[in-house]
Design a protein around this motif. Sequence first.
Motif, mmCIF file in Angstrom:
data_model
loop_
_atom_site.group_PDB
_atom_site.id
_atom_site.type_symbol
_atom_site.label_atom_id
_atom_site.label_comp_id
_atom_site.label_asym_id
_atom_site.label_seq_id
_atom_site.Cartn_x
_atom_site.Cartn_y
_atom_site.Cartn_z
ATOM 1 N N HIS A 163 46.854 -64.106 -20.089
ATOM 2 C CA HIS A 163 45.924 -65.133 -18.668
ATOM 3 C C HIS A 163 44.304 -64.548 -18.613
ATOM 4 O O HIS A 163 43.981 -64.793 -17.118
ATOM 5 C CB HIS A 163 46.706 -66.332 -18.125
ATOM 6 N N VAL A 164 43.788 -63.909 -19.642
ATOM 7 C CA VAL A 164 42.689 -63.262 -19.144
ATOM 8 C C VAL A 164 41.630 -63.878 -19.162
ATOM 9 O O VAL A 164 41.341 -64.465 -20.112
ATOM 10 C CB VAL A 164 42.395 -61.839 -19.277
ATOM 11 N N ASN A 165 40.270 -64.338 -18.376
ATOM 12 C CA ASN A 165 39.532 -65.024 -17.971
ATOM 13 C C ASN A 165 38.455 -64.278 -17.644
ATOM 14 O O ASN A 165 38.406 -63.629 -16.584
ATOM 15 C CB ASN A 165 39.261 -66.292 -17.226
ATOM 16 N N TYR A 166 37.036 -64.199 -17.587
ATOM 17 C CA TYR A 166 36.387 -63.115 -17.724
ATOM 18 C C TYR A 166 34.863 -63.539 -17.455
ATOM 19 O O TYR A 166 34.489 -64.927 -18.496
ATOM 20 C CB TYR A 166 36.393 -62.454 -18.559
ATOM 21 N N ILE A 167 34.378 -63.910 -16.375
ATOM 22 C CA ILE A 167 32.934 -65.111 -16.299
ATOM 23 C C ILE A 167 31.824 -63.898 -15.601
ATOM 24 O O ILE A 167 32.161 -63.760 -15.059
ATOM 25 C CB ILE A 167 33.424 -66.346 -15.080
ATOM 26 N N TYR A 168 31.171 -63.761 -16.676
ATOM 27 C CA TYR A 168 29.999 -62.862 -16.458
ATOM 28 C C TYR A 168 28.391 -63.705 -15.674
ATOM 29 O O TYR A 168 28.210 -64.295 -15.624
ATOM 30 C CB TYR A 168 29.372 -62.716 -18.187
ATOM 31 N N GLY A 169 28.151 -62.667 -14.651
ATOM 32 C CA GLY A 169 27.076 -63.228 -13.930
ATOM 33 C C GLY A 169 27.894 -64.155 -12.839
ATOM 34 O O GLY A 169 26.812 -65.397 -12.980
ATOM 35 N N GLN A 170 28.764 -64.577 -11.903
ATOM 36 C CA GLN A 170 29.145 -65.376 -11.445
ATOM 37 C C GLN A 170 28.415 -65.996 -10.173
ATOM 38 O O GLN A 170 28.009 -64.753 -9.816
ATOM 39 C CB GLN A 170 30.907 -65.406 -10.696
ATOM 40 N N ASP A 171 29.433 -66.299 -9.492
ATOM 41 C CA ASP A 171 27.549 -67.103 -8.374
ATOM 42 C C ASP A 171 26.607 -67.582 -8.751
ATOM 43 O O ASP A 171 25.514 -67.343 -8.205
ATOM 44 C CB ASP A 171 27.462 -66.195 -7.604
ATOM 45 N N THR A 172 25.634 -67.266 -10.380
ATOM 46 C CA THR A 172 24.897 -67.376 -10.984
ATOM 47 C C THR A 172 23.844 -68.600 -11.484
ATOM 48 O O THR A 172 25.007 -69.576 -12.478
ATOM 49 C CB THR A 172 24.063 -66.383 -11.452
ATOM 50 N N ALA A 193 25.918 -68.439 -15.178
ATOM 51 C CA ALA A 193 27.347 -67.754 -15.790
ATOM 52 C C ALA A 193 27.698 -68.527 -16.901
ATOM 53 O O ALA A 193 27.183 -69.019 -17.197
ATOM 54 C CB ALA A 193 28.309 -68.545 -14.563
ATOM 55 N N VAL A 194 28.149 -66.990 -18.084
ATOM 56 C CA VAL A 194 29.142 -67.269 -18.483
ATOM 57 C C VAL A 194 30.121 -67.240 -19.187
ATOM 58 O O VAL A 194 31.070 -66.337 -18.156
ATOM 59 C CB VAL A 194 28.319 -66.662 -19.565
ATOM 60 N N HIS A 195 31.083 -67.903 -19.229
ATOM 61 C CA HIS A 195 32.501 -67.635 -19.253
ATOM 62 C C HIS A 195 32.999 -67.204 -20.844
ATOM 63 O O HIS A 195 33.108 -67.335 -21.628
ATOM 64 C CB HIS A 195 33.004 -69.279 -19.409
ATOM 65 N N ALA A 196 32.883 -65.899 -20.662
ATOM 66 C CA ALA A 196 32.665 -64.777 -21.555
ATOM 67 C C ALA A 196 34.169 -64.244 -22.354
ATOM 68 O O ALA A 196 34.187 -64.385 -23.583
ATOM 69 C CB ALA A 196 32.247 -62.926 -21.576
ATOM 70 N N LEU A 197 35.143 -64.923 -21.363
ATOM 71 C CA LEU A 197 36.664 -65.073 -22.322
ATOM 72 C C LEU A 197 37.620 -65.854 -21.775
ATOM 73 O O LEU A 197 37.310 -65.773 -20.487
ATOM 74 C CB LEU A 197 37.877 -63.460 -21.445
#
Lengths: 275, 283, 283
Positions: C7-16, C19-23
């Motif tokens: 269940h891996v999620n990765y959000i790039y540039g969170q709090d900006t 933000a991109v939900h990369a995974l």
Amino acid sequence: MIRDITIGQYYQTDSVLHRLDPRVKLLGTLVYLVSLFCFHNPAGYAVALLFLILCIRLSHVPFGYMIKGMKSIMFILMITILFNLFLTSGTVLVSFWKITITVEGLKLAITMALRLCMLIIGASLMTLTTTPNHLTDGLEKGLRFLKVIKMPVHEIAMMMAIALRFIPILLEETDKIMKAQLARGADFESGGLVRRARAMVPLLVPLFVSAFRRANDLAMAMEARCYRGGDGRTKMKPLIYAGRDYAAYIILLAYLVISIFLGRWSVMTELLTSL
Amino acid sequence: MDIVKAKDLVFEYIRRDEEGNVEGISTAVDHVSLQVAQGDFVAILGHNGSGKSTLAKHLNAILYPTEGTVWVDGKDTSAEENLWTVRQNVGMVFQNPDNQIIGQVVEEDVGFGPENLGVPTKEIWERVEESLRAVGMYEHRKHSPNRLSGGQKQRVSIAGVLAMHPKCIVLDEPTAMLDPSGRREVIRAVRGLNDVEGITVILITHYMEEVIHADKIFVMDKGQLVMEGTPKEIFSRVERLKELRLDVPQVTLLAHELRKKGLPIPEGILERKELVEALRNLK
Amino acid sequence: MAIIVDHVNYIYGQDTEQAVHALQDINLQIPDGQFIGIIGHTGSGKSTLVQHLNGLLKATSGSIYYNGQDIYDEGYNLKDLRSHVGLVFQYPEHQLFEVDVFSDVCFGPKNLGLSKKEVELRAFDALRQVGFPEELFYTSPFDLSGGQKRRVAIAGVLAMKPDVLILDEPTAGLDPKGREDILDMVKRLQQESGMTILLVSHSMDDVAEYVDRILVMDHGRVVFDDVPRQVFSHVEELEEMHLAAPQVTYILRDLKKAGIEVDENATTVDEAASTILQAFGKK
């Protein structure tokens, strides 16, 4: 980390200040910074502060955004204030343990802090409202007179423009190389200063190699597109003064006159009191 | 009329060791003669180090022949007085999209070439608009190049060359660093220039799918021109292409294999439809 | 079970704002010894995913287990993990920095704190494994050709003797022969050493011939996870993701539509040739 420094980074919006010719803004900033060091009296500060507030209002840049960018230099500001506060001799205001605060120290600290803040905000106002391109264009055209003394003004401006274009690319590249070396077990964080400096070699060598390769490629691409220096070049976006620019010059002149007058006045009052 | 012509072109360069002593002389281009007709779409194939990029750089007077002559639009590229005419007539697009964009805004980059040529401001804007429209990047004109995809960056580079109103565009492996959709975008834009604007295109690549519509293909190996012909002629010689370490489109390869095993299929099949058609006729 | 992604999620540039939900909710099991291809176009999240597997990026939520241990546990040695899960980046030759090839390959094992003798032994083995010629061991890596540089860079990771080897677009920018050489080398490595291999690519043609299993990624999700022939049977879905099945898959589908009885799930030229020959009663 390097990306976190937002001091004076261009803020996209539409305002009179944004539309001003960069040459006006460059000269204006210069005049403003010099004026800050002319005053020694409250009236002068009031005028400078008023002028700054007017410009901030005109720029449409949120004040919060400007302040956020200043976080990185808070440290320097604090040191200046503390030095002035504790290390100025004069009439003692408070004294406890080994620390004494003098009236002169307090005054000096406040004026210094004010001056520094105005200085930084004033300077960043220019970069906040001017795109890097515009800035280099302004420098190129504004400093054209230096060509007489054989200053390569066009070349310097072109170098600045290219540097600005490649900074984000090289930052990204640094990140990539760093990750690649981390994947090979490199350690950039532990150890003393010497070890850390040494650990940078696997990062810096590839970065330089890549920067040189890019420079070489770019030079070739520019030549292929008939680049041959500044002579005989036309401009897609030439700088032409508009009515608002002349108006701005007049306002600037008025400000200059007032500040000179105030500066003189303070000198004169000092002279009078000493008599 | 030949827009580009090379006769007995030789390019040698001196290899030096770390102290700067001459180690030897390498021949990158070895007696190449070729002609490209105005309006043609020509491809140059060859593996890395075959001399195709070195050849390309001669067409735009970035390199000068050691021996032999190159003419662009009838003008000798070695003559100094022709330098800027040659460079304006033959535009170059290079491999790495990041290293050839100068402007910080798309439209400013496209304007860079015309600025260098001394084109009046008003006309620069017209040229920028028309060039960006031709490659389908007009809506991105205000963007920073750093935010574009690889394929989009290469289309901006092409527009930058186009704005100089060249007669011929040389593309030196423009798709080598792109992903498949970026490659398709770029090739579509290039074919459009050739079909619609009638600009001569010289495409250097090692992707065979990109050249099946070319008017003519040149194959280079070890600095020499080893094959020359239409795509059909070139791709009917599968074994030779493999010898030259070149890739053959899967369709052509499959047709070749089937033919070897005894199915009577014509050589030089380039497209899916052709193969399916040929096999249907056998049934 | 070597690697489990839970269940891996990765959000790039969170709090900006950007933000991109990369995974998005990635679940995977990667058993020992498999050869896996990860496919997706640029921005699909494939590179982001593999950087999680050796702990270079930390998931926003979810867990990753390596040999049963949670790599996000406090005190887990990430440096040690990186020596077991080797990651070769895209254009790995850009990481070379030493004065000669051999010292560069020594960098990885040296960082593991091994004895000088062991370090050199591993570097030697690694260079042999990638088929790098011995007489070039002490030349500067910057003097090598593109394909050779890439081998050296791969050897630099192999010298750490990883159990899992991840290669991010190992053939990008190489010519067809260079591509084939690198892929053959990777296949040989996997067969000889039993290493688990993850090959990230955007080229279906590259992957189809070599791997046991394909993961297709799109918009940060794993869309397909199956053996190649099953994955390629989803031609329409792949096209929607701007990915294409190998050309032969299309030909076989066309033939089937035309009423010729072939196995439409063949993925390589050889497989396609044999099923067509069968249909025509040859062989």
